[in-house]
Design a protein around this motif. Structure first.
Motif, short mmCIF file in Angstrom:
data_model
loop_
_atom_site.label_atom_id
_atom_site.label_comp_id
_atom_site.label_asym_id
_atom_site.label_seq_id
_atom_site.Cartn_x
_atom_site.Cartn_y
_atom_site.Cartn_z
N VAL A 21 0.85 -1.19 0.00
CA VAL A 21 0.00 0.00 0.00
C VAL A 21 0.89 1.24 0.00
N ALA A 22 0.42 2.29 -0.67
CA ALA A 22 1.23 3.50 -0.82
C ALA A 22 0.30 4.70 -0.96
N SER A 23 0.91 5.87 -1.10
CA SER A 23 0.17 7.11 -1.24
C SER A 23 0.80 7.95 -2.33
N PRO A 24 0.01 8.64 -3.13
CA PRO A 24 0.56 9.55 -4.15
C PRO A 24 1.38 10.69 -3.55
N ALA A 58 -1.18 -0.90 -4.42
CA ALA A 58 -2.45 -0.30 -4.00
C ALA A 58 -2.21 1.13 -3.54
N TYR A 59 -2.75 2.10 -4.29
CA TYR A 59 -2.59 3.51 -3.93
C TYR A 59 -3.93 4.24 -3.91
N PHE A 86 4.09 5.97 3.24
CA PHE A 86 3.02 6.42 4.12
C PHE A 86 1.68 6.28 3.39
N CYS A 87 0.68 5.82 4.10
CA CYS A 87 -0.63 5.61 3.47
C CYS A 87 -1.70 5.87 4.51
N THR A 88 -2.69 6.63 4.17
CA THR A 88 -3.77 6.92 5.11
C THR A 88 -4.64 5.69 5.32
#
Length: 451
Positions: A21-24, A58-59, A86-88
């Motif tokens: 999992v990741a974040s833009p 997964a972003y 970091f991922c919310t």
């Protein structure tokens, strides 16, 4: 004789999934590089063939759904969630919605960034961990980079625990007879064990079991060869082998009629001294190699522990043992019991004149002692101690060896075990499994008692 009330699951192809999992908000290139590094990591050592890697990063909710679909959650033992950046908690909520009540062990994996912060993975893991805690979900935490051997060991331990979690949750334990006479400490409340683990205990009488212990004479003759290398202290060796072969074949026939995940068998005094079962304890040692574990003396929780241990390592030969001696001067305990596979012998096998005892020294090597135990109030707990079987042989009969614990003194371990009120049995397995036991404890939500 006994039947299952759940679908029999073939665990041979089951794996642990890895979701990224990741974040833009953070580097997508770093996240994708991590995915490639983890794919290589998953092909090495104890992890080879154990992991299923999600090929989709997964972003957002759409890519998360695609990644989870590719993992096939219904055929996983557990799920490792790697915070590639970091991922919310948006994706965490999407994951929980997809799990829909599945009892799937979870682990959060954060990277170790020692200076520059490129992914902020560790902070993301904290966010996910606190959110899981708020919603009452258990999890393990893994910290490090794919190139770190300690991380591979930790992921392998989590995977072993996840296999054990699946093996014992909702298992069916056959209790043949009851606990041995006056071993009231081994008695288990069926309601308590069902509430704790979803386990069903199905009991049958010894009379009915013995009725099913009928073997073909050819099977009895063939089984006699199992003792061809053993030494007999008295009598005709060939006749002794024949008697043992007959007992082995009869007990095997009875056990083969039981459809359960593990068996707790009242083997003495009735079977041990039965006219048709001379050499019961030696036969149980050979039967320890069956896929379905058998715990003697009607020890239900011993059977459950052996089932978990077999899931840690399907090739292992766990055995129930007593801690019967303390040598303070040499800081060691004496392990001593019957029903131990002679494949674990490091020396000659011998049988007494009455064929009651089969004796041999245990192999030297790393060993872990475990016990899943139900307290009087119905709460589950898990005892674990790592150590080693020493090369020096014990003079005790049966299968015996000197055990030296790694973390505490031998006397401290014994005093703690007694003070805590554990039953007088532990399950022994070669190898170091304390980390897997710790993960299993988290997955079950129970206290892990390290000694």
């Amino acid at each position: 004789m006994l039947t299952r009330n759940r679908t029999v699951i073939d665990r041979s192809d089951r794996r642990v999934g890895v979701l990224f999992v990741a974040s833009p908000l953070f580097s997508e290139a770093a996240a994708r590089d991590l995915l490639v590094r983890t794919e290589a990591f998953a092909t090495e050592g104890d992890l080879a063939g154990r992991l299923t890697i999600a090929g989709t990063l997964a972003y957002d909710r759409a890519s998360c759904a695609k990644a989870l679909d590719g993992l096939d959650l219904d055929h996983l033992d557990g799920l490792v969630i790697q915070l590639a950046t970091f991922c919310t908690a948006d994706l965490l909520h999407a994951l929980l919605d997809t799990l829909k009540g599945r009892s799937l062990p979870l682990a959060l994996w954060a990277l170790e960034e020692t200076d520059a912060i490129v992914t902020n993975s560790l902070c993301g893991a904290q966010l996910w961990a606190s959110t899981l805690t708020r919603f009452g979900h258990r999890f393990s935490f893994i910290l490090g980079n794919p190139e770190d051997p300690a991380v591979a060991q930790e992921v392998a331990a989590f995977a072993a625990a996840a296999r054990a979690h699946r093996a014992i949750t909702g298992a069916r334990i056959a209790l043949v007879g009851a606990h041995a006479d006056w071993f009231t400490n081994l008695a288990v409340d069926p309601w308590a064990v069902r509430r704790a683990l979803g386990i069903t205990i199905e009991q049958t009488t010894l009379v009915r079991f013995i009725e099913g212990c009928v073997a073909d004479p050819a099977a009895e003759d063939a089984a006699a060869a199992r003792w061809s290398e053993a030494r007999f202290d008295a009598g005709d060796a060939k006749e002794s082998q024949r008697i043992l072969g007959a007992t082995f074949a009869r007990l095997k026939a009875g056990l083969d009629r039981i459809s359960a995940d593990a068996v707790a068998l009242r083997d003495w005094p009735e079977l041990l001294y039965g006219a048709d079962f001379k050499g019961t304890w030696a036969a149980l040692g050979e039967l320890a190699e069956r896929e379905t574990p058998v715990a003697p003396e009607g020890d239900v929780m011993g059977a459950v522990t052996a089932l978990a241990v077999r899931a840690f390592d399907p090739t292992s030969l766990p055995f129930l043992t007593d801690i019967s001696g303390l040598d303070r001067a040499n800081n060691r305990l004496v392990l001593w019991h019957y029903g131990v596979s002679p494949r674990l012998a490091n020396g000659p096998r011998s049988l007494d004149a009455a064929l009651k005892q089969e004796s041999f020294p245990l192999q030297a090597g790393a060993m872990t002692l475990l016990r899943l135990s139900l307290r009087a109030d119905g709460a589950l707990r898990l005892f674990v101690s790592e150590g080693e079987i020493l090369t020096e042989h014990s003079a005790a009969n049966r299968a015996a060896g000197f055990f030296r614990p790694a973390q505490v003194s031998a006397e401290a371990l014994m005093r703690h075990f007694i003070d805590a009120g554990y039953e007088h049995h532990v399950t022994a397995i070669y190898g170091r499994w304390a980390s897997a036991a710790a993960h299993l404890g988290r997955q079950l939500g129970v206290t892990v008692d390290h000694a």
